[in-house]
Design an enzyme around this catalytic site. Structure first.
Site, PDB file in Angstrom:
ATOM      1  N   ASP A 190      24.678  15.182   3.592  1.00  0.00           N
ATOM      2  CA  ASP A 190      23.988  13.916   3.864  1.00  0.00           C
ATOM      3  C   ASP A 190      24.858  13.015   4.736  1.00  0.00           C
ATOM      4  O   ASP A 190      24.404  12.459   5.748  1.00  0.00           O
ATOM      5  CB  ASP A 190      23.690  13.168   2.556  1.00  0.00           C
ATOM      6  CG  ASP A 190      22.724  13.885   1.637  1.00  0.00           C
ATOM      7  OD1 ASP A 190      21.543  13.526   1.624  1.00  0.00           O
ATOM      8  OD2 ASP A 190      23.166  14.801   0.924  1.00  0.00           O
ATOM      9  N   GLU A 201      19.716   6.144   5.467  1.00  0.00           N
ATOM     10  CA  GLU A 201      19.689   6.157   4.005  1.00  0.00           C
ATOM     11  C   GLU A 201      21.077   5.984   3.409  1.00  0.00           C
ATOM     12  O   GLU A 201      21.243   5.333   2.377  1.00  0.00           O
ATOM     13  CB  GLU A 201      19.086   7.468   3.486  1.00  0.00           C
ATOM     14  CG  GLU A 201      19.126   7.547   1.970  1.00  0.00           C
ATOM     15  CD  GLU A 201      18.481   8.783   1.389  1.00  0.00           C
ATOM     16  OE1 GLU A 201      18.375   8.852   0.150  1.00  0.00           O
ATOM     17  OE2 GLU A 201      18.081   9.670   2.153  1.00  0.00           O
ATOM     18  N   LEU A 238      19.103  13.912   5.323  1.00  0.00           N
ATOM     19  CA  LEU A 238      18.836  15.117   4.537  1.00  0.00           C
ATOM     20  C   LEU A 238      17.826  14.731   3.460  1.00  0.00           C
ATOM     21  O   LEU A 238      18.192  14.237   2.399  1.00  0.00           O
ATOM     22  CB  LEU A 238      20.125  15.669   3.919  1.00  0.00           C
ATOM     23  CG  LEU A 238      20.112  17.124   3.430  1.00  0.00           C
ATOM     24  CD1 LEU A 238      21.531  17.608   3.135  1.00  0.00           C
ATOM     25  CD2 LEU A 238      19.234  17.319   2.195  1.00  0.00           C
ATOM     26  N   ASP A 239      16.575  14.929   3.762  1.00  0.00           N
ATOM     27  CA  ASP A 239      15.512  14.630   2.810  1.00  0.00           C
ATOM     28  C   ASP A 239      15.345  15.838   1.892  1.00  0.00           C
ATOM     29  O   ASP A 239      15.168  16.962   2.365  1.00  0.00           O
ATOM     30  CB  ASP A 239      14.211  14.358   3.581  1.00  0.00           C
ATOM     31  CG  ASP A 239      13.097  13.849   2.693  1.00  0.00           C
ATOM     32  OD1 ASP A 239      13.384  13.050   1.780  1.00  0.00           O
ATOM     33  OD2 ASP A 239      11.936  14.244   2.909  1.00  0.00           O
ATOM     34  N   THR A 286      17.642  16.076  -1.052  1.00  0.00           N
ATOM     35  CA  THR A 286      19.031  16.363  -1.429  1.00  0.00           C
ATOM     36  C   THR A 286      19.131  17.078  -2.773  1.00  0.00           C
ATOM     37  O   THR A 286      19.941  17.997  -2.938  1.00  0.00           O
ATOM     38  CB  THR A 286      19.854  15.058  -1.469  1.00  0.00           C
ATOM     39  OG1 THR A 286      19.815  14.442  -0.182  1.00  0.00           O
ATOM     40  CG2 THR A 286      21.298  15.340  -1.841  1.00  0.00           C
ATOM     41  N   THR A 314       5.707  14.815  -6.197  1.00  0.00           N
ATOM     42  CA  THR A 314       7.138  14.899  -6.454  1.00  0.00           C
ATOM     43  C   THR A 314       7.499  16.033  -7.410  1.00  0.00           C
ATOM     44  O   THR A 314       6.755  16.347  -8.343  1.00  0.00           O
ATOM     45  CB  THR A 314       7.655  13.565  -7.022  1.00  0.00           C
ATOM     46  OG1 THR A 314       9.064  13.643  -7.235  1.00  0.00           O
ATOM     47  CG2 THR A 314       6.969  13.218  -8.343  1.00  0.00           C
ATOM     48  N   HIS A 336      10.730  13.279  -9.577  1.00  0.00           N
ATOM     49  CA  HIS A 336      10.633  11.848  -9.879  1.00  0.00           C
ATOM     50  C   HIS A 336       9.289  11.491 -10.518  1.00  0.00           C
ATOM     51  O   HIS A 336       8.733  10.429 -10.268  1.00  0.00           O
ATOM     52  CB  HIS A 336      10.828  11.014  -8.605  1.00  0.00           C
ATOM     53  CG  HIS A 336      12.187  11.141  -8.001  1.00  0.00           C
ATOM     54  ND1 HIS A 336      12.520  12.156  -7.130  1.00  0.00           N
ATOM     55  CD2 HIS A 336      13.310  10.394  -8.151  1.00  0.00           C
ATOM     56  CE1 HIS A 336      13.784  12.024  -6.761  1.00  0.00           C
ATOM     57  NE2 HIS A 336      14.283  10.969  -7.367  1.00  0.00           N
ATOM     58  N   LYS A 382       6.643  17.531   2.012  1.00  0.00           N
ATOM     59  CA  LYS A 382       5.265  17.334   1.546  1.00  0.00           C
ATOM     60  C   LYS A 382       4.310  17.141   2.720  1.00  0.00           C
ATOM     61  O   LYS A 382       3.203  17.703   2.742  1.00  0.00           O
ATOM     62  CB  LYS A 382       5.202  16.144   0.594  1.00  0.00           C
ATOM     63  CG  LYS A 382       5.978  16.344  -0.710  1.00  0.00           C
ATOM     64  CD  LYS A 382       5.905  15.103  -1.575  1.00  0.00           C
ATOM     65  CE  LYS A 382       6.747  15.220  -2.834  1.00  0.00           C
ATOM     66  NZ  LYS A 382       8.205  15.151  -2.567  1.00  0.00           N
TER      67      LYS A 382
END
Length: 306
Positions: A50, A73, A118-119, A121, A192, A195, A221
């Site tokens: 990241d 981020e 880095l989506d 993680t 998700t 989450h 997604k």
């Protein structure tokens, strides 16, 4: 050609190439085995990949566009990076696009670049690398207009090489992907993986899906929507941020889809806006009835995310 192109095209074209370089850094960190994970919060890890990918992206873009706001981020980044991390090339296909006049005249002050280096993680740290994407979104004033999604671990069927980048400019052009419609006669929803809570589940229950795909990463997604693997992406929670959705929203809109909060309103992406997406996320694939999903989500859930 690059310097004579409109600013928006130059930013998107540069972001396409730098996203690919960031993807290689992500693979290199995984191969090296030293992830150096730190936890920023509950279910919110950060790895060396990241941090390094963001430094690559921010250093490359800030050197080319020093007066454009960049929000990443991982917070402020040290732009002292190895020379081979600094990318100055531009994607020629993007540079060849013709913009409408209002976008041709965009200036530095009108832009904000949102970076999720880095989506996915959590999934990356667990070895679920197919969930991972690099996201670079380009907002014009308040609107998500340009988007880049890079998949570091996508295996190209022609030669087996790793990495695929798609891009889109809302209302203008797309590249890197052939759109596939989702199957008719059923409803597949992605949401998700890590989450979830009672509110998220209640929204899913109300939509009466035939199948629910629980995966990591907003970029992943939205990719499922574009690849015909899901009809909608539903996340009735305040869990994600602007850097998660700017690039996916721009790309999805460019392909003809829709991304809003669960009230049907678009998020603002100017540099002064708050970062959390407090009103959830609802995205629908091109050709799907976004209004139907909005209507089906119960008012009590919308009130919780007002």
């Amino acid at each position: 050609m690059a310097q004579s192109a409109p600013l928006l095209l130059r930013v998107v074209a540069s972001s396409v190439t730098v996203a690919g370089r960031a993807g290689k850094i992500i693979r290199d960190v995984m191969t090296g085995g030293e992830l150096n994970i730190v936890n920023k919060g509950k279910n919110d890890p950060q790895t060396e990949a990241d941090r390094s990918a963001q430094r690559c992206i921010v250093a490359s873009l800030s050197r080319q566009f020093p007066n454009v706001a960049i929000i990443g981020e991982e917070g402020p980044s040290n732009c002292e990076v190895p020379s081979d991390w600094v990318v100055t090339d531009s994607d020629q296909q993007v540079l060849g696009v013709r913009l409408p006049q209002d976008l041709e005249e965009v200036e530095d002050k009108d832009l904000c670049i949102w970076v999720d280096p880095l989506d996915g993680t959590s999934e990356y740290a667990q070895g679920l690398v197919e969930h991972v994407t690099v996201l670079i979104g380009v907002a014009v004033r308040e609107k998500a207009v340009g988007g880049i999604i890079h998949q570091p671990y996508y295996k190209n069927p022609e030669d087996g090489s790793l990495g695929r980048t798609l891009w889109g400019i809302d209302g203008v052009a797309t590249g890197g992907l052939q759109l596939i419609p989702p199957p008719e006669g059923k409803r597949i929803i992605t949401t998700t993986r890590s989450h979830s809570d009672g509110t998220v589940q209640s929204a899913l229950d109300a939509l009466e899906a035939d199948e629910i795909l629980k995966v990591g990463g907003a970029g992943h997604k939205v990719m499922l929507l574009l690849e015909g693997k899901a009809h909608a992406y539903v996340f009735a929670s305040a869990g994600c941020k602007r850097w998660d959705t700017c690039a996916p929203e721009a790309i999805l809109r460019a392909f003809g889809g829709t991304l809003t909060d669960i009230h049907g309103e678009c998020y603002s992406y100017n540099a002064e806006t708050s970062h959390p997406n407090t009103r959830g996320v609802l995205a629908t694939a091109p050709g799907q009835q976004h209004a139907w999903y909005l209507k089906k989500i119960p008012d009590e859930i919308k009130q919780r995310l007002a």
